[in-house]
Design an enzyme around this catalytic site. Sequence first.
Site, short mmCIF file in Angstrom:
data_model
loop_
_atom_site.label_atom_id
_atom_site.label_comp_id
_atom_site.label_asym_id
_atom_site.label_seq_id
_atom_site.Cartn_x
_atom_site.Cartn_y
_atom_site.Cartn_z
N GLY A 88 0.83 -1.20 0.00
CA GLY A 88 0.00 0.00 0.00
C GLY A 88 0.86 1.26 0.00
O GLY A 88 2.03 1.21 -0.38
N HIS A 115 4.78 2.35 -7.83
CA HIS A 115 3.81 1.25 -7.88
C HIS A 115 2.94 1.35 -9.14
O HIS A 115 2.63 0.35 -9.78
CB HIS A 115 2.88 1.31 -6.67
CG HIS A 115 3.55 1.08 -5.35
ND1 HIS A 115 3.67 2.06 -4.40
CD2 HIS A 115 4.14 -0.03 -4.83
CE1 HIS A 115 4.28 1.57 -3.33
NE2 HIS A 115 4.58 0.31 -3.57
N LYS A 169 14.02 -1.14 -7.55
CA LYS A 169 14.46 -0.35 -6.38
C LYS A 169 14.92 -1.28 -5.25
O LYS A 169 15.92 -1.05 -4.61
CB LYS A 169 13.30 0.55 -5.95
CG LYS A 169 13.24 0.92 -4.51
CD LYS A 169 13.94 2.23 -4.26
CE LYS A 169 13.77 2.76 -2.86
NZ LYS A 169 13.82 1.80 -1.79
#
Length: 285
Positions: free
Chosen positions: A31, A37, A153
Amino acid sequence: MTHVVATRPDLAAALAAVDPASRRAVVMTMGALHAGHLQLVREARALVGPSGHVTVTIFVNPTQFAPGEDLASYPRTFDADLAACREEGVDLVFAPAPDVVYPDGDPVVTVDPGELGTLLEGAVRPGHFRGVLTVVAKLLSLTRPHVALFGEKDYQQLTLIRRMVRDLDLGVEIVGVATVRADDGLALSSRNGYLSDAQRTVARAVPAALAAGREAAAAGGDPCEVETAVVRALSAYDVTVDYAVVRDAQLGPAPSSGEARLLVAVRVGSVRLLDNCRLVLGAPA
Ligand code: PAF
């Protein structure tokens, strides 16, 4: 329309309704979704096509946090995450509670990440990768995608997930997606919000260090010289260096020439920042 489910039966029913001929992708997240994302979601859509199926999982996985880490304070922005998933045309969001993922409490059988799980991030965060690989294996079993996408990442995480999938024959394609950066070069991360304005300025140390490493490699530096250049660049900032190393692309010992990976982790106050980049080592042309 984005379908949202939180339980195993609802997830199973939602997946059973998907056209069996369509290609399914999953993007796993904790989240606090940011542009990094959303890039994973876009690449997922590009891979499966408009008639394919994209699932996003939103689950702050307790087993990858050590005692004393930021599990309780980890940013939780569910409504905004859902709005972003809707905006991106995600087909299904699976947002389970911990007791849905771990109905028997902490799992007894877990995925051992091997030696690589004890190095770099694994040395600073013991048990972290066991928790990551275990939840990724569980979410793969629950969502049964053809392809799963993870950001570069967290390069060590991506490397270990690829290795797990190969070693355990999990039968899913793993796709790594390039890091998305802010204008100041900082890699996007849900934890960047922990930085004060002053710390955000200091955090420029990380992209500066990667640039110094790339420059040293382009000048023909060997792994040792590249690491020295990176540490020198970091020393201009008020950061604590956890590691700044050159490895091969699978995170084994660095080659003297050819493709390699530079990985950097620093602390700015109590905020840890990780980043990495591809390098090509060897004599300049
Ligand atoms: O990278 C993350 O956000 C997490 O480690 C992951 C892969 C969703 C597992 O909890």
